[in-house]
Design a protein around this motif. Structure first.
Motif, PDB file in Angstrom:
ATOM      1  N   GLY A  22       0.799  -1.194   0.153  1.00  0.00           N
ATOM      2  CA  GLY A  22      -0.012   0.206  -0.080  1.00  0.00           C
ATOM      3  C   GLY A  22       0.791   1.166   0.126  1.00  0.00           C
ATOM      4  O   GLY A  22       1.990   1.251   0.498  1.00  0.00           O
ATOM      5  N   ILE A  23       0.461   2.278  -0.713  1.00  0.00           N
ATOM      6  CA  ILE A  23       1.111   3.484  -0.756  1.00  0.00           C
ATOM      7  C   ILE A  23       0.192   4.430  -0.640  1.00  0.00           C
ATOM      8  O   ILE A  23      -0.915   4.734  -1.133  1.00  0.00           O
ATOM      9  N   ASP A  24       0.467   5.634   0.209  1.00  0.00           N
ATOM     10  CA  ASP A  24       0.053   6.943   0.745  1.00  0.00           C
ATOM     11  C   ASP A  24       0.038   7.941  -0.558  1.00  0.00           C
ATOM     12  O   ASP A  24       1.152   8.185  -0.648  1.00  0.00           O
ATOM     13  N   VAL A  25      -0.959   8.450  -1.112  1.00  0.00           N
ATOM     14  CA  VAL A  25      -0.624   9.363  -2.186  1.00  0.00           C
ATOM     15  C   VAL A  25      -0.896  10.813  -1.352  1.00  0.00           C
ATOM     16  O   VAL A  25      -1.840  11.073  -0.690  1.00  0.00           O
ATOM     17  N   THR A  26       0.190  11.589  -1.549  1.00  0.00           N
ATOM     18  CA  THR A  26       0.408  12.848  -0.958  1.00  0.00           C
ATOM     19  C   THR A  26       0.176  14.031  -1.948  1.00  0.00           C
ATOM     20  O   THR A  26       0.045  13.770  -3.137  1.00  0.00           O
ATOM     21  N   SER A  27      -0.060  15.163  -1.319  1.00  0.00           N
ATOM     22  CA  SER A  27      -0.093  16.406  -2.211  1.00  0.00           C
ATOM     23  C   SER A  27       1.288  16.734  -3.019  1.00  0.00           C
ATOM     24  O   SER A  27       1.424  17.248  -3.751  1.00  0.00           O
ATOM     25  N   SER A  28       2.232  16.135  -2.316  1.00  0.00           N
ATOM     26  CA  SER A  28       3.532  16.106  -3.192  1.00  0.00           C
ATOM     27  C   SER A  28       3.961  15.070  -4.158  1.00  0.00           C
ATOM     28  O   SER A  28       3.782  13.759  -3.771  1.00  0.00           O
ATOM     29  N   GLU A  29       3.725  15.456  -5.579  1.00  0.00           N
ATOM     30  CA  GLU A  29       4.015  14.558  -6.579  1.00  0.00           C
ATOM     31  C   GLU A  29       5.267  13.669  -6.375  1.00  0.00           C
ATOM     32  O   GLU A  29       5.580  12.386  -6.630  1.00  0.00           O
ATOM     33  N   TYR A  30       6.296  14.460  -5.757  1.00  0.00           N
ATOM     34  CA  TYR A  30       7.941  13.926  -5.710  1.00  0.00           C
ATOM     35  C   TYR A  30       7.675  12.803  -4.577  1.00  0.00           C
ATOM     36  O   TYR A  30       8.285  11.783  -4.962  1.00  0.00           O
ATOM     37  N   ALA A  31       6.993  13.177  -3.593  1.00  0.00           N
ATOM     38  CA  ALA A  31       6.767  12.138  -2.604  1.00  0.00           C
ATOM     39  C   ALA A  31       6.094  10.810  -2.885  1.00  0.00           C
ATOM     40  O   ALA A  31       6.511   9.679  -2.672  1.00  0.00           O
ATOM     41  N   THR A  32       5.077  11.100  -3.720  1.00  0.00           N
ATOM     42  CA  THR A  32       4.221  10.082  -4.217  1.00  0.00           C
ATOM     43  C   THR A  32       5.250   8.977  -4.989  1.00  0.00           C
ATOM     44  O   THR A  32       5.125   7.802  -4.986  1.00  0.00           O
ATOM     45  N   VAL A  33       5.853   9.703  -5.914  1.00  0.00           N
ATOM     46  CA  VAL A  33       6.666   8.978  -6.906  1.00  0.00           C
ATOM     47  C   VAL A  33       7.817   8.130  -6.037  1.00  0.00           C
ATOM     48  O   VAL A  33       8.112   6.879  -6.246  1.00  0.00           O
ATOM     49  N   ALA A  34       8.468   8.793  -5.061  1.00  0.00           N
ATOM     50  CA  ALA A  34       9.206   8.305  -4.434  1.00  0.00           C
ATOM     51  C   ALA A  34       8.785   7.083  -3.602  1.00  0.00           C
ATOM     52  O   ALA A  34       9.485   5.920  -3.354  1.00  0.00           O
ATOM     53  N   ALA A  35       7.650   7.329  -2.987  1.00  0.00           N
ATOM     54  CA  ALA A  35       6.890   5.949  -2.439  1.00  0.00           C
ATOM     55  C   ALA A  35       6.467   4.949  -3.215  1.00  0.00           C
ATOM     56  O   ALA A  35       6.817   3.675  -2.816  1.00  0.00           O
ATOM     57  N   GLU A  36       6.259   5.213  -4.480  1.00  0.00           N
ATOM     58  CA  GLU A  36       6.047   4.149  -5.365  1.00  0.00           C
ATOM     59  C   GLU A  36       7.421   3.363  -5.862  1.00  0.00           C
ATOM     60  O   GLU A  36       7.297   2.355  -5.734  1.00  0.00           O
ATOM     61  N   ASP A  37       8.379   4.059  -5.987  1.00  0.00           N
ATOM     62  CA  ASP A  37       9.599   3.354  -6.293  1.00  0.00           C
ATOM     63  C   ASP A  37       9.951   2.684  -4.907  1.00  0.00           C
ATOM     64  O   ASP A  37      10.591   1.588  -5.234  1.00  0.00           O
ATOM     65  N   SER A  38      10.196   3.287  -3.785  1.00  0.00           N
ATOM     66  CA  SER A  38      10.310   2.550  -2.419  1.00  0.00           C
ATOM     67  C   SER A  38       9.574   1.205  -2.403  1.00  0.00           C
ATOM     68  O   SER A  38      10.205   0.117  -2.042  1.00  0.00           O
ATOM     69  N   ALA A  39       8.069   1.212  -2.702  1.00  0.00           N
ATOM     70  CA  ALA A  39       7.261   0.070  -2.733  1.00  0.00           C
ATOM     71  C   ALA A  39       7.983  -1.048  -3.706  1.00  0.00           C
ATOM     72  O   ALA A  39       8.024  -2.162  -3.186  1.00  0.00           O
ATOM     73  N   LEU A  40       8.139  -0.552  -4.933  1.00  0.00           N
ATOM     74  CA  LEU A  40       8.783  -1.553  -5.802  1.00  0.00           C
ATOM     75  C   LEU A  40      10.215  -2.193  -5.639  1.00  0.00           C
ATOM     76  O   LEU A  40      10.147  -3.396  -5.573  1.00  0.00           O
ATOM     77  N   GLU A  41      11.051  -1.589  -5.027  1.00  0.00           N
ATOM     78  CA  GLU A  41      12.250  -2.075  -4.449  1.00  0.00           C
ATOM     79  C   GLU A  41      11.840  -3.161  -3.172  1.00  0.00           C
ATOM     80  O   GLU A  41      12.524  -4.343  -3.364  1.00  0.00           O
ATOM     81  N   ARG A  42      11.132  -2.881  -2.307  1.00  0.00           N
ATOM     82  CA  ARG A  42      10.547  -3.726  -1.184  1.00  0.00           C
ATOM     83  C   ARG A  42       9.836  -4.864  -1.858  1.00  0.00           C
ATOM     84  O   ARG A  42      10.066  -6.182  -1.327  1.00  0.00           O
ATOM     85  N   LEU A  43       9.186  -4.775  -2.774  1.00  0.00           N
ATOM     86  CA  LEU A  43       8.227  -5.790  -3.540  1.00  0.00           C
ATOM     87  C   LEU A  43       9.205  -6.737  -4.337  1.00  0.00           C
ATOM     88  O   LEU A  43       9.225  -8.051  -4.066  1.00  0.00           O
ATOM     89  N   THR A  44      10.382  -6.218  -4.982  1.00  0.00           N
ATOM     90  CA  THR A  44      11.272  -7.119  -5.515  1.00  0.00           C
ATOM     91  C   THR A  44      12.080  -7.945  -4.565  1.00  0.00           C
ATOM     92  O   THR A  44      12.124  -9.256  -4.841  1.00  0.00           O
ATOM     93  N   GLU A  45      12.470  -7.287  -3.568  1.00  0.00           N
ATOM     94  CA  GLU A  45      12.939  -8.164  -2.495  1.00  0.00           C
ATOM     95  C   GLU A  45      12.147  -9.428  -2.084  1.00  0.00           C
ATOM     96  O   GLU A  45      12.647 -10.702  -1.806  1.00  0.00           O
ATOM     97  N   ILE A  46      10.801  -9.319  -1.809  1.00  0.00           N
ATOM     98  CA  ILE A  46      10.343  -9.989  -1.162  1.00  0.00           C
ATOM     99  C   ILE A  46       9.688 -11.337  -2.034  1.00  0.00           C
ATOM    100  O   ILE A  46       9.795 -12.290  -1.886  1.00  0.00           O
ATOM    101  N   VAL A  47       9.458 -10.827  -3.437  1.00  0.00           N
ATOM    102  CA  VAL A  47       9.208 -11.612  -4.428  1.00  0.00           C
ATOM    103  C   VAL A  47      10.363 -12.750  -4.770  1.00  0.00           C
ATOM    104  O   VAL A  47      10.258 -13.695  -4.896  1.00  0.00           O
ATOM    105  N   ALA A  48      11.519 -12.065  -4.722  1.00  0.00           N
ATOM    106  CA  ALA A  48      12.853 -12.675  -5.162  1.00  0.00           C
ATOM    107  C   ALA A  48      12.977 -13.940  -4.029  1.00  0.00           C
ATOM    108  O   ALA A  48      13.228 -14.986  -4.215  1.00  0.00           O
ATOM    109  N   ASP A  49      12.677 -13.603  -2.672  1.00  0.00           N
ATOM    110  CA  ASP A  49      12.834 -14.475  -1.635  1.00  0.00           C
ATOM    111  C   ASP A  49      11.789 -15.580  -1.772  1.00  0.00           C
ATOM    112  O   ASP A  49      12.030 -16.920  -1.798  1.00  0.00           O
ATOM    113  N   ARG A  50      10.471 -15.290  -2.301  1.00  0.00           N
ATOM    114  CA  ARG A  50       9.392 -16.401  -2.618  1.00  0.00           C
ATOM    115  C   ARG A  50       9.783 -17.197  -3.595  1.00  0.00           C
ATOM    116  O   ARG A  50       9.458 -18.495  -3.778  1.00  0.00           O
ATOM    117  N   VAL A  51      10.465 -16.594  -4.645  1.00  0.00           N
ATOM    118  CA  VAL A  51      10.577 -17.489  -6.005  1.00  0.00           C
ATOM    119  C   VAL A  51      11.780 -18.432  -5.480  1.00  0.00           C
ATOM    120  O   VAL A  51      11.735 -19.643  -5.899  1.00  0.00           O
TER     121      VAL A  51
END
Length: 162
Positions: free
Chosen positions: A123-152
Motif C-alpha cells: 500500500g502507498i499513501d498518495v500525498t499532495s507532493s508528486e515527488y513524495a508519491t513517486v518516491a513512495a512508489e519506487d520504494s514500494a517496488l524495491e521492497r516488493l522485488t526483495e519479497i518476491v525474489a525470496d518467494r521465488v
C-alpha cells in the motif's frame, strides 16, 4: 498435570519421526544451497526486471558458485491501482502489485522443471507532493522485488534439489 504428561510425551515422540528437516540445513554445503548455486537468471525486461534480477543474483551469489545446471526465466507484471478516492475524485491511496511468473529450465535437457507464479502487494499513501508519491512508489517496488525474489528462490530451492 499427570494426565497431560503421557499425552505430551506421545506427541513429542510422533513429531520426532515426521521427517521434517530445515531446508537450508548445512549452510553453503547443504542440499538447497548447492542446488541454488547452479541457477542462473535470464535478463528480465524493464526497471522492475532489473531490480528483480539483481535481487535474485544477490541471493544466489550467497550460495556459492556452481556449474550452471538451471536457467531461471522470470516475467513480471507490475501494476499500480488507486484505492482510496475522495468525493472530488482525488486518489489518496494506491496499491502496487508485483506478480512473477517464473520457469526453472534444466540447461542440459531443456526441460521445464518448474513453472509457477507468485506475487506480493504494498500500500502507498498518495500525498499532495508528486515527488513524495513517486518516491513512495519506487520504494514500494524495491521492497516488493526483495519479497518476491525470496518467494521465488524458496520455491526453486525445493525443485532444484537433487
Amino acid at each position: 498435570m499427570r494426565r497431560t504428561a503421557p499425552a505430551l510425551l506421545l506427541l513429542l515422540a510422533s513429531l520426532a519421526g515426521c521427517g521434517l528437516q530445515p531446508m537450508y540445513a548445512g549452510g553453503r554445503s547443504g542440499e538447497a544451497a548447492r542446488a541454488l548455486a547452479g541457477v542462473r537468471v535470464e535478463a528480465i525486461e524493464g526497471k522492475s526486471g532489473w531490480l528483480m534480477r539483481n535481487a535474485l543474483n544477490d541471493r544466489l551469489a550467497a550460495m556459492g558458485d556452481g556449474e550452471a545446471r538451471y536457467l531461471l526465466k522470470v516475467q513480471l507484471d507490475d501494476r499500480i491501482e488507486g484505492l482510496g478516492v475522495r468525493a472530488n475524485d482525488v486518489v489518496t491511496r494506491e496499491r502496487r502489485t508485483l506478480r512473477a511468473r517464473y520457469q526453472l529450465v534444466d540447461t542440459s535437457s531443456g526441460e521445464t522443471v518448474l513453472d509457477d507464479t507468485t506475487g506480493w502487494d504494498a500500500g502507498i499513501d498518495v500525498t499532495s507532493s508528486e515527488y513524495a508519491t513517486v518516491a513512495a512508489e519506487d520504494s514500494a517496488l524495491e521492497r516488493l522485488t526483495e519479497i518476491v525474489a525470496d518467494r521465488v528462490l524458496a520455491r526453486v530451492a525445493l525443485d532444484a534439489r537433487p
